[in-house]
Design an enzyme around this catalytic site. Structure first.
Site, PDB file in Angstrom:
ATOM      1  N   ASP A  35      29.435 -17.928 -13.852  1.00  0.00           N
ATOM      2  CA  ASP A  35      28.514 -18.463 -14.855  1.00  0.00           C
ATOM      3  C   ASP A  35      29.282 -19.197 -15.968  1.00  0.00           C
ATOM      4  O   ASP A  35      30.488 -18.980 -16.139  1.00  0.00           O
ATOM      5  CB  ASP A  35      27.683 -17.334 -15.483  1.00  0.00           C
ATOM      6  CG  ASP A  35      26.745 -16.703 -14.477  1.00  0.00           C
ATOM      7  OD1 ASP A  35      26.456 -17.348 -13.452  1.00  0.00           O
ATOM      8  OD2 ASP A  35      26.322 -15.559 -14.722  1.00  0.00           O
TER       9      ASP A  35
HETATM   10  N1  URA Z   1      27.743 -12.034 -11.898  1.00  0.00           N
HETATM   11  C1  URA Z   1      27.186 -12.646 -12.966  1.00  0.00           C
HETATM   12  O1  URA Z   1      26.162 -12.236 -13.479  1.00  0.00           O
HETATM   13  N2  URA Z   1      27.832 -13.746 -13.429  1.00  0.00           N
HETATM   14  C2  URA Z   1      28.977 -14.225 -12.916  1.00  0.00           C
HETATM   15  O2  URA Z   1      29.513 -15.216 -13.400  1.00  0.00           O
HETATM   16  C3  URA Z   1      29.532 -13.561 -11.806  1.00  0.00           C
HETATM   17  C4  URA Z   1      28.881 -12.467 -11.315  1.00  0.00           C
END
Ligand code: URA
Length: 230
Positions: free
Chosen positions: A102
């Site tokens: 993310d």
């Molecule tokens: N899970 C999430 O919520 N975000 C990420 O970036 C990776 C795994």
């Protein structure tokens, strides 16, 4: 693809000629004379017959990046900087991402031009453990551990997550090992307890650990043993 198939797919040789070329050891792959028709060749292989170059091949690339916050796991984005903006290589537009993070998640990201390698790394059947360091708004209670092990029902995908291992590190911090990569998976798991994830950092993907020498935004080529570990 098998070498004999590669050669006989070319307009210049039929299958009988290919057999003969190999028997006479007139074919070279990456500079070595070869006679094995079953040898696997790829887009990265340099393939010659006598002095004729049939495929130049190009180098396979495997990079490890310490993704910083505020950067998109994509190769293009109209608004924000992407992980590719952090890469200073002439052939960077041939790279793709082996797994995503993310916008504000930090840590290990892998980029490559080798589709077979990245598929091995990301395909769900591999069940590769992804290890995250997590910090949360509310206290992480000990009873979370059992729920992470049992799995969370994700209505959108209509599935229950596979057993995950949560290790408490402090009142608001934990280490989490998951073998899937569902959309916002970690945040949704903690969301079950109305506990907001404030910091998320990927430390490891299977045998590949983020190099502690890499600061956020820095990257390096994988070592041969790291490439072979996948
Ligand atoms: N899970 C999430 O919520 N975000 C990420 O970036 C990776 C795994």
């Amino acid at each position: 693809m098998r070498l004999d198939r590669f050669l006989s797919n070319l307009p210049c040789f039929n299958r009988q000629q290919v057999r003969l070329l190999l028997a006479e050891r007139r074919v070279r792959v990456d500079g070595q004379c070869v006679s094995d028709p079953h040898l696997e060749v790829r887009e990265f292989s340099r393939i010659e017959v006598d002095e004729q170059l049939l495929q130049a091949g190009h180098p396979a690339r495997y990079l490890m990046l310490h993704k910083p916050q505020g950067c998109v796991s994509a190769t293009h984005d109209p608004e924000h900087r992407t992980v590719l903006d952090l890469i200073d290589e002439t052939d960077k537009h041939e790279l793709h991402l082996a797994g995503r993070l993310d916008f504000n998640t930090t840590g290990l990201m892998l980029l490559t031009n080798d589709g077979q390698w990245s598929r091995r790394l990301t395909q769900p059947q591999t069940k590769l453990a992804k290890i995250y360091y997590v910090e949360t708004e509310q206290v992480i209670e000990p009873h979370y551990i059992e729920k992470f092990r049992q799995g969370f029902y994700f209505a959108f995908e209509d599935l229950t997550t596979l057993p995950a291992e949560l290790t408490l590190l402090g009142p608001h911090s934990a280490r989490l090992s998951i073998v899937e990569g569902r959309y916002h998976q970690v945040k949704r798991m903690f969301g079950h307890f109305d506990n907001k994830v404030l910091r998320l950092h990927r430390e490891r993907m299977g045998p590949l650990q983020l190099d502690p020498g890499l600061r956020p935004g820095e990257y390096r080529a994988l070592y041969p043993e790291e490439i072979l570990a996948i």
